[in-house]
Design a protein around this motif. Structure first.
Motif, PDB file in Angstrom:
ATOM      1  N   LYS A   1     -27.159 -31.088 -83.487  1.00  0.00           N
ATOM      2  CA  LYS A   1     -27.681 -32.367 -82.985  1.00  0.00           C
ATOM      3  C   LYS A   1     -28.182 -32.264 -81.547  1.00  0.00           C
ATOM      4  N   VAL A   2     -27.723 -31.253 -80.798  1.00  0.00           N
ATOM      5  CA  VAL A   2     -28.092 -31.186 -79.381  1.00  0.00           C
ATOM      6  C   VAL A   2     -29.213 -30.182 -79.138  1.00  0.00           C
ATOM      7  N   LEU A   3     -29.573 -29.408 -80.156  1.00  0.00           N
ATOM      8  CA  LEU A   3     -30.600 -28.387 -79.976  1.00  0.00           C
ATOM      9  C   LEU A   3     -31.997 -28.986 -80.046  1.00  0.00           C
ATOM     10  N   ARG A   4     -32.853 -28.541 -79.176  1.00  0.00           N
ATOM     11  CA  ARG A   4     -34.257 -28.954 -79.224  1.00  0.00           C
ATOM     12  C   ARG A   4     -34.960 -28.183 -80.334  1.00  0.00           C
ATOM     13  N   PRO A   5     -36.128 -28.613 -80.795  1.00  0.00           N
ATOM     14  CA  PRO A   5     -36.898 -27.846 -81.773  1.00  0.00           C
ATOM     15  C   PRO A   5     -37.171 -26.429 -81.245  1.00  0.00           C
ATOM     16  N   GLY A   6     -36.907 -25.444 -82.075  1.00  0.00           N
ATOM     17  CA  GLY A   6     -37.051 -24.051 -81.661  1.00  0.00           C
ATOM     18  C   GLY A   6     -35.802 -23.480 -81.024  1.00  0.00           C
ATOM     19  N   GLY A   7     -34.734 -24.297 -80.913  1.00  0.00           N
ATOM     20  CA  GLY A   7     -33.494 -23.837 -80.308  1.00  0.00           C
ATOM     21  C   GLY A   7     -32.737 -22.862 -81.186  1.00  0.00           C
ATOM     22  N   ARG A   8     -31.677 -22.266 -80.606  1.00  0.00           N
ATOM     23  CA  ARG A   8     -30.931 -21.215 -81.294  1.00  0.00           C
ATOM     24  C   ARG A   8     -29.442 -21.483 -81.216  1.00  0.00           C
ATOM     25  N   LEU A   9     -28.774 -21.439 -82.367  1.00  0.00           N
ATOM     26  CA  LEU A   9     -27.317 -21.528 -82.441  1.00  0.00           C
ATOM     27  C   LEU A   9     -26.773 -20.159 -82.836  1.00  0.00           C
ATOM     28  N   VAL A  10     -25.925 -19.570 -81.972  1.00  0.00           N
ATOM     29  CA  VAL A  10     -25.287 -18.289 -82.264  1.00  0.00           C
ATOM     30  C   VAL A  10     -23.810 -18.553 -82.513  1.00  0.00           C
ATOM     31  N   THR A  11     -23.355 -18.248 -83.721  1.00  0.00           N
ATOM     32  CA  THR A  11     -21.971 -18.500 -84.127  1.00  0.00           C
ATOM     33  C   THR A  11     -21.179 -17.205 -84.062  1.00  0.00           C
ATOM     34  N   LEU A  12     -19.965 -17.261 -83.493  1.00  0.00           N
ATOM     35  CA  LEU A  12     -19.157 -16.061 -83.332  1.00  0.00           C
ATOM     36  C   LEU A  12     -17.923 -15.978 -84.241  1.00  0.00           C
ATOM     37  N   PRO A  13     -17.180 -17.073 -84.499  1.00  0.00           N
ATOM     38  CA  PRO A  13     -15.914 -16.908 -85.213  1.00  0.00           C
ATOM     39  C   PRO A  13     -16.040 -16.290 -86.601  1.00  0.00           C
TER      40      PRO A  13
END
Length: 307
Positions: free
Chosen positions: A223-235
Motif C-alpha cells: 500500500k505504501v509503494l509507488r508505481p514501479g516500487g520494489r518490495l524485498v522480502t527476507l524471512p
C-alpha cells in the motif's frame, strides 16, 4: 577442537559442547581460527528443524565468523596465515561457526576492518551482506529514493538503515519508540512506532521496502509503494505477497560474497557503517544466546566469543 553441536533438532537446549576433529583446508580453502561468531535468526530457525541447510554429519550452526587465518590450502592467493578476516562462509551449506576452527573457500572471507574488534566484525557478515544484496544488488537503491526498513533496529535493519543512507536515500524505519533516538543517530530520517501507528497510514510514495518481519507486513507494504516500487522480502518465500500491478516483489536469500564484504568494510573504514553489538557471551552459552535471540527484543546483534 571445541564446538557447539546440534544433538537433535529442537529448542536451545539441544546445543551441546563437544570435542570434535579439527578440519583441514582443501583446495582453494583456508582454515580460520574463530575468535567470535555472530548469532542470527537463521541459526535458531535451522536449529529448530534442520530445514533449508545442507548439513554435515555433525551439525554445527553459525555462519558469521571473525578470526585469524591459521593455514591455507593449495591454490589460495588472496589470504595468508596470520591474516585477520571476517566472512559468512558456505551459506546455505554448513559453515560451523560455533567452533574453534572453520574451513571454507578463501574468497568467502575478506580482511577484517581494522577499526573493529573481532566481536564487532562478527556482527557484520550475514546481516550486512543481506542488507547490501537486498538494497544495492537487488533493489539498486539510488540517491533521493525513499526506502522503508521494517524492524529497523534489528540485526539486518540497523545496518540496512546505514547502507541506504550511504546510498543517498531518504530512510524511513519502523521500530519501537524507545529505539528511535538510536536509529536517528544511525541516519534514519523518519521513524514510525509500529506499536502505536499503522505504518501504511503514516507513509507513502516509497520506492523500496525491506521486509525483515514477514506475516502481514508484506501485503501491508504494498500500500505504501509507488508505481514501479520494489518490495524485498527476507524471512521466507511464503511471506512474499501476490504481485500487485506496477510493483515488483520477491524473496531474497543472502549468498557468500567477497566483493560485498569489501564494500561493507569500505563503509566501515569511511565511518558510514557501524555494527551494534547487543550482547556478548562465551561459546559455552550458545543456548542462552539463542534464547535471547528468539525473544526478538535485541538491538543489533548477539555475538559469541571463542577463546
Amino acid at each position: 577442537m571445541r564446538a557447539v553441536v546440534v544433538s537433535e533438532w529442537g529448542g536451545p537446549e539441544v546445543l551441546v559442547e563437544r570435542e570434535i576433529e579439527r578440519p583441514e583446508p582443501g583446495l582453494g580453502e583456508v582454515l580460520v581460527r574463530v575468535r567470535a561468531a555472530g548469532v542470527n535468526p537463521a541459526d535458531w530457525k535451522t536449529r529448530a528443524s534442520g530445514a533449508l541447510i545442507d548439513w554435515a554429519e555433525t551439525p554445527i550452526v553459525g555462519w558469521d565468523v571473525s578470526g585469524t587465518v591459521e593455514a591455507v590450502g593449495p591454490g589460495v592467493t588472496v589470504l595468508s596465515p596470520g591474516d585477520e578476516v571476517f566472512g559468512m562462509p558456505s551459506f546455505p551449506k554448513q559453515a560451523g561457526a560455533y567452533a574453534e576452527y572453520v574451513t571454507a573457500p578463501a574468497r568467502h572471507f575478506a580482511p577484517k576492518p581494522a577499526t573493529l574488534s573481532h566481536e564487532e566484525a562478527a556482527a557484520l557478515p550475514l546481516a550486512a551482506l543481506t542488507a547490501w544484496q537486498a538494497l544495492v544488488d537487488t533493489a539498486q537503491v539510488s540517491p533521493g529514493q525513499r526506502v522503508l526498513v521494517h524492524a529497523a533496529a534489528g540485526g539486518v535493519g540497523h545496518l540496512a538503515v546505514q547502507i541506504a543512507k550511504a546510498r543517498g536515500a531518504y530512510v524511513i524505519g519502523t521500530a519501537s519508540a524507545a529505539k528511535h533516538e538510536l536509529l536517528r543517530s544511525l541516519g534514519a530520517d523518519e521513524l514510525i512506532d509500529y506499536r502505536a501507528d499503522a505504518f501504511e497510514d503514516a507513509v507513502g510514495e516509497v520506492d523500496v521496502v525491506l521486509d525483515n518481519v514477514g506475516g502481514d507486513t508484506g501485503p501491508r507494504s504494498l500500500k505504501v509503494l509507488r508505481p514501479g516500487g520494489r518490495l524485498v522480502t527476507l524471512p521466507s518465500p511464503d511471506d512474499v505477497p501476490g504481485e500487485a500491478e506496477g510493483v515488483r516483489t520477491g524473496w531474497m536469500l543472502v549468498e557468500p560474497d567477497r566483493q560485498g564484504l569489501l564494500e561493507v568494510a569500505a563503509l566501515v573504514a569511511d565511518g558510514r557503517l557501524r555494527p551494534l553489538v547487543d550482547t556478548v557471551l562465551p561459546l559455552s552459552e550458545a543456548a542462552k544466546a539463542h534464547q535471547l535471540g528468539e525473544q526478538g527484543r535485541t538491538t543489533g546483534k548477539i555475538v559469541l566469543t571463542v577463546d
